[in-house]
Design a protein around this motif. Structure first.
Motif, PDB file in Angstrom:
ATOM      1  N   ARG A  71      46.286  29.068  45.182  1.00 60.93           N
ATOM      2  CA  ARG A  71      47.667  29.520  45.855  1.00 60.93           C
ATOM      3  C   ARG A  71      48.569  28.463  46.083  1.00 60.93           C
ATOM      4  NH1 ARG A  71      45.683  33.012  51.240  1.00 60.93           N
ATOM      5  NH2 ARG A  71      44.876  34.872  50.009  1.00 60.93           N
ATOM      6  N   ALA A  75      49.588  28.438  41.325  1.00 58.82           N
ATOM      7  CA  ALA A  75      50.854  29.372  41.153  1.00 58.82           C
ATOM      8  C   ALA A  75      52.109  28.497  41.148  1.00 58.82           C
ATOM      9  CB  ALA A  75      50.595  30.456  42.564  1.00 58.82           C
ATOM     10  N   PRO A  76      52.211  27.684  42.218  1.00 57.41           N
ATOM     11  CA  PRO A  76      53.732  27.107  42.260  1.00 57.41           C
ATOM     12  C   PRO A  76      53.996  26.133  40.994  1.00 57.41           C
ATOM     13  CG  PRO A  76      52.397  26.421  44.237  1.00 57.41           C
ATOM     14  CD  PRO A  76      51.538  27.285  43.380  1.00 57.41           C
ATOM     15  N   ALA A  78      52.720  26.706  37.968  1.00 58.60           N
ATOM     16  CA  ALA A  78      53.365  27.587  36.875  1.00 58.60           C
ATOM     17  C   ALA A  78      54.573  28.180  37.037  1.00 58.60           C
ATOM     18  CB  ALA A  78      52.329  28.895  36.886  1.00 58.60           C
ATOM     19  N   HIS A  79      54.890  28.680  38.216  1.00 56.33           N
ATOM     20  CA  HIS A  79      56.399  29.006  38.308  1.00 56.33           C
ATOM     21  C   HIS A  79      57.514  27.938  38.111  1.00 56.33           C
ATOM     22  CE1 HIS A  79      59.531  31.731  40.065  1.00 56.33           C
ATOM     23  NE2 HIS A  79      60.056  30.674  40.656  1.00 56.33           N
ATOM     24  N   GLN A  80      57.157  26.696  38.717  1.00 48.59           N
ATOM     25  CA  GLN A  80      58.270  25.457  38.769  1.00 48.59           C
ATOM     26  C   GLN A  80      58.047  24.665  37.260  1.00 48.59           C
ATOM     27  OE1 GLN A  80      56.875  23.053  41.669  1.00 48.59           O
ATOM     28  NE2 GLN A  80      57.537  24.275  43.284  1.00 48.59           N
ATOM     29  N   GLY A  83      58.092  28.236  34.351  1.00 46.54           N
ATOM     30  CA  GLY A  83      58.931  29.283  34.587  1.00 46.54           C
ATOM     31  C   GLY A  83      58.517  30.877  34.504  1.00 46.54           C
ATOM     32  N   SER A  84      57.199  31.051  34.861  1.00 45.09           N
ATOM     33  CA  SER A  84      56.383  32.156  34.906  1.00 45.09           C
ATOM     34  C   SER A  84      55.364  32.197  35.935  1.00 45.09           C
ATOM     35  CB  SER A  84      55.924  32.545  33.605  1.00 45.09           C
ATOM     36  OG  SER A  84      55.499  34.038  33.571  1.00 45.09           O
ATOM     37  N   ASP A  85      55.003  33.364  36.633  1.00 41.61           N
ATOM     38  CA  ASP A  85      53.823  33.274  37.573  1.00 41.61           C
ATOM     39  C   ASP A  85      52.668  33.442  36.800  1.00 41.61           C
ATOM     40  OD1 ASP A  85      55.748  32.996  39.654  1.00 41.61           O
ATOM     41  OD2 ASP A  85      56.444  35.233  39.870  1.00 41.61           O
ATOM     42  N   LEU A 126      49.862  34.116  32.085  1.00 42.65           N
ATOM     43  CA  LEU A 126      51.287  34.162  32.934  1.00 42.65           C
ATOM     44  C   LEU A 126      51.967  35.540  32.885  1.00 42.65           C
ATOM     45  CD1 LEU A 126      52.606  30.934  31.653  1.00 42.65           C
ATOM     46  CD2 LEU A 126      50.945  31.280  33.806  1.00 42.65           C
ATOM     47  N   ALA A 127      52.650  35.993  33.591  1.00 51.60           N
ATOM     48  CA  ALA A 127      53.452  37.111  33.712  1.00 51.60           C
ATOM     49  C   ALA A 127      54.342  37.376  32.571  1.00 51.60           C
ATOM     50  CB  ALA A 127      54.375  36.885  34.956  1.00 51.60           C
ATOM     51  N   ASP A 128      54.761  36.284  31.840  1.00 52.65           N
ATOM     52  CA  ASP A 128      55.379  36.565  30.277  1.00 52.65           C
ATOM     53  C   ASP A 128      54.594  36.820  29.357  1.00 52.65           C
ATOM     54  OD1 ASP A 128      54.473  34.053  29.796  1.00 52.65           O
ATOM     55  OD2 ASP A 128      56.462  32.855  30.172  1.00 52.65           O
TER      56      ASP A 128
END
Length: 187
Positions: A71, A75-76, A78-80, A83-85, A126-128
């Protein structure tokens, strides 16, 4: 053999921590499989807010550290960085009654897996649609993917006592070994 021993205060506190942070889990019965292999104070994670494959029972302290890492580290990052969750974490499992492998002590020392106190991470979805794996991407030509993997290893080193990666030895070419001990060993 199922053991009939009272739940320790440490395990009860860990169960309370999991409930407080909104994790769905099921406590598991304490088991002794012989030869030093046992599962005591363990849980089966049901929902940590992010799908995770391949995990069975794990010691509650390992579960708590793993959830914090997933968490607040993975998660952070990957996002940072990517650029995907993260939509899924893939593992190679937790409990396995066996000795360590790939070291001089391998034939004589039980692995953290023998007490459900280690988890092996193989990759992330990843979400993408991208799939990042330790085996394929540890030495990626994509600097951002390499940065992500090094960043989450560094994050793991702050939460787990032992973190082994492909940089440690050839046995770990395809996973990150995360163990909840006090060894303070990160490689």
């Amino acid at each position: 053999m199922t053991l009939n021993i009272p739940t320790s205060g440490e395990t009860r506190a860990c169960f309370a921590d999991l409930s407080r942070i909104g994790v769905r889990y099921s406590p598991l019965p304490d088991r002794d499989f012989g030869g030093g292999c046992q599962v005591i104070g363990a849980v089966q994670l049901i929902d940590i807010g992010l799908p995770v494959t391949g995990i069975k029972g794990m010691r509650c302290g390992l579960a708590r550290a793993f959830i914090g890492w997933a968490r607040s580290g993975v998660a952070p990052a990957a996002h940072q960085i990517l650029g995907s969750d993260v939509v899924k974490i893939d593992t190679m499992g937790t409990y396995a009654c066996r000795n360590t492998v790939g070291t001089s002590a391998a034939t004589t020392r039980l692995s953290g897996h023998a007490t459900a106190n280690a988890v092996d991470i193989s990759g992330f979805v990843l979400a993408d649609g991208r799939r990042i794996t330790i085996q394929q991407d540890w030495h990626s030509a994509d600097a951002t993917v390499e940065n992500f993997l090094r960043t989450i290893r560094a994050s793991a080193c702050k939460r787990f006592g032992t973190v082994l990666s492909p940089d440690y030895n050839a046995v770990h070419y395809n996973h990150l070994h995360l163990e909840d001990d006090r060894a303070n060993f990160c490689r």
